[in-house]
Design an enzyme around this catalytic site. Structure first.
Site, PDB file in Angstrom:
ATOM      1  N   LEU A   1       0.848  -1.182   0.000  1.00 30.72           N
ATOM      2  CA  LEU A   1       0.000   0.000   0.000  1.00 30.72           C
ATOM      3  C   LEU A   1       0.889   1.240   0.000  1.00 30.72           C
ATOM      4  O   LEU A   1       1.995   1.217   0.538  1.00 30.72           O
ATOM      5  CB  LEU A   1      -0.910   0.029   1.242  1.00 30.72           C
ATOM      6  CG  LEU A   1      -2.024  -1.008   1.326  1.00 30.72           C
ATOM      7  CD1 LEU A   1      -2.797  -0.834   2.626  1.00 30.72           C
ATOM      8  CD2 LEU A   1      -2.970  -0.913   0.144  1.00 30.72           C
ATOM      9  N   ASP A   2       0.366   2.339  -0.577  1.00 35.10           N
ATOM     10  CA  ASP A   2       1.101   3.595  -0.579  1.00 35.10           C
ATOM     11  C   ASP A   2       1.274   4.121   0.839  1.00 35.10           C
ATOM     12  O   ASP A   2       0.559   3.722   1.761  1.00 35.10           O
ATOM     13  CB  ASP A   2       0.354   4.649  -1.406  1.00 35.10           C
ATOM     14  CG  ASP A   2       0.163   4.227  -2.850  1.00 35.10           C
ATOM     15  OD1 ASP A   2       0.923   3.365  -3.313  1.00 35.10           O
ATOM     16  OD2 ASP A   2      -0.748   4.765  -3.498  1.00 35.10           O
ATOM     17  N   LEU A   3       2.172   5.074   0.979  1.00 37.81           N
ATOM     18  CA  LEU A   3       2.451   5.693   2.271  1.00 37.81           C
ATOM     19  C   LEU A   3       1.187   6.225   2.937  1.00 37.81           C
ATOM     20  O   LEU A   3       0.970   6.041   4.140  1.00 37.81           O
ATOM     21  CB  LEU A   3       3.465   6.836   2.072  1.00 37.81           C
ATOM     22  CG  LEU A   3       3.873   7.631   3.307  1.00 37.81           C
ATOM     23  CD1 LEU A   3       4.748   6.802   4.227  1.00 37.81           C
ATOM     24  CD2 LEU A   3       4.606   8.907   2.881  1.00 37.81           C
TER      25      LEU A   3
ATOM     26  N   HIS B   1       0.000   2.569  -8.231  1.00 43.54           N
ATOM     27  CA  HIS B   1      -0.972   3.600  -7.835  1.00 43.54           C
ATOM     28  C   HIS B   1      -2.270   3.481  -8.632  1.00 43.54           C
ATOM     29  O   HIS B   1      -2.869   4.496  -9.015  1.00 43.54           O
ATOM     30  CB  HIS B   1      -0.378   4.997  -8.029  1.00 43.54           C
ATOM     31  CG  HIS B   1       0.722   5.325  -7.068  1.00 43.54           C
ATOM     32  ND1 HIS B   1       1.416   6.514  -7.108  1.00 43.54           N
ATOM     33  CD2 HIS B   1       1.259   4.625  -6.036  1.00 43.54           C
ATOM     34  CE1 HIS B   1       2.333   6.537  -6.153  1.00 43.54           C
ATOM     35  NE2 HIS B   1       2.252   5.400  -5.486  1.00 43.54           N
TER      36      HIS B   1
END
Length: 231
Positions: A101-103, A184
């Site tokens: 998962l992204d930040l 993303h």
């Protein structure tokens, strides 16, 4: 197995440091101090380091984590804290995320040291579905349901995304189900229809739903583990 190799693996330290600890008489095997890293260890023998027994990690491990914002899904990062901050297990650095998962994205992360198992989740050929809760900047319109189902052309991509299921909850919230893991992807899909994702939360991977508070983790049940072996 050589004692120095066993200690390096289970303590997560280099052989050089292991040998220093051995010389410092910090390691015992069946209660006897051993100073040689070449000592051949038998499976049934008990190893203690600094008075604490080392339990061999022999089986693969499987966990779910409810990731908060501000943490990266890697074992090391020079700029941000990693999700291993939350994992209170022996040798957490041996674990990896089966789908990152992204930040700034929250929610379900699956962690394991079983590479074949995680490949069943991340490999495009297994079509593993992931469900996200999406909050957007501009109002959602009903025509987006068909647009997402038909596939979306992302910037700098040669092919359309696979059909995605969009369930509009209200003007600014939706549930999106995808079966890919492009870079993303969710944010880029909404950007392609002139919208902006302001919050993103992954609630489910395959049949596994996140059911623990943010910042906590738990072992997966055997049924949850097996659910990906059937793909």
């Amino acid at each position: 197995m050589r004692l120095d190799k066993f200690l390096a693996h289970h303590l997560g330290i280099s052989r050089t440091i292991v040998n220093k600890e051995l010389k410092a008489k910090k390691v015992t095997v069946d209660g006897e101090i051993i100073k040689s890293g070449a000592y051949q260890l038998l499976p049934e023998q008990i190893v203690e380091y600094d008075g604490y027994e080392i339990t061999p990690v022999t089986n693969n491990r499987y966990f779910m984590l409810n990731k908060p914002q501000g943490y990266v899904c890697s074992t090391e990062d020079p700029d941000h804290p990693t999700i291993l901050y939350f994992i209170d297990e022996p040798m957490p650095e041996k674990l990896h995320a089966a789908g990152r998962l992204d930040l700034d994205t929250t929610g379900l992360v699956l962690l394991t040291d079983d590479g074949k198992w995680s490949h069943r989740i991340t490999s495009p050929k297994h079509h593993c579905e992931k469900i996200y809760l999406v909050t957007v900047e501009h109002p959602l319109t009903a025509d987006l349901i068909e647009i997402f189902n038909n596939g979306i052309q992302l910037k700098n991509e040669k092919s359309l995304t696979k059909p995605a299921k969009l369930n509009i909850i209200d003007d600014f919230h939706a549930e999106l189900t995808i079966s890919e893991g492009r870079y993303h992807q969710v944010k880029r899909m909404f950007a392609a229809v002139d919208n902006h994702v302001v919050a993103l939360h992954r609630k489910q991977i395959g049949n596994i739903k996140v059911d623990i508070p943010e910042g906590e983790y738990r072992p997966l049940t055997q049924d949850e583990i097996n659910s990906f072996n059937q793909n």
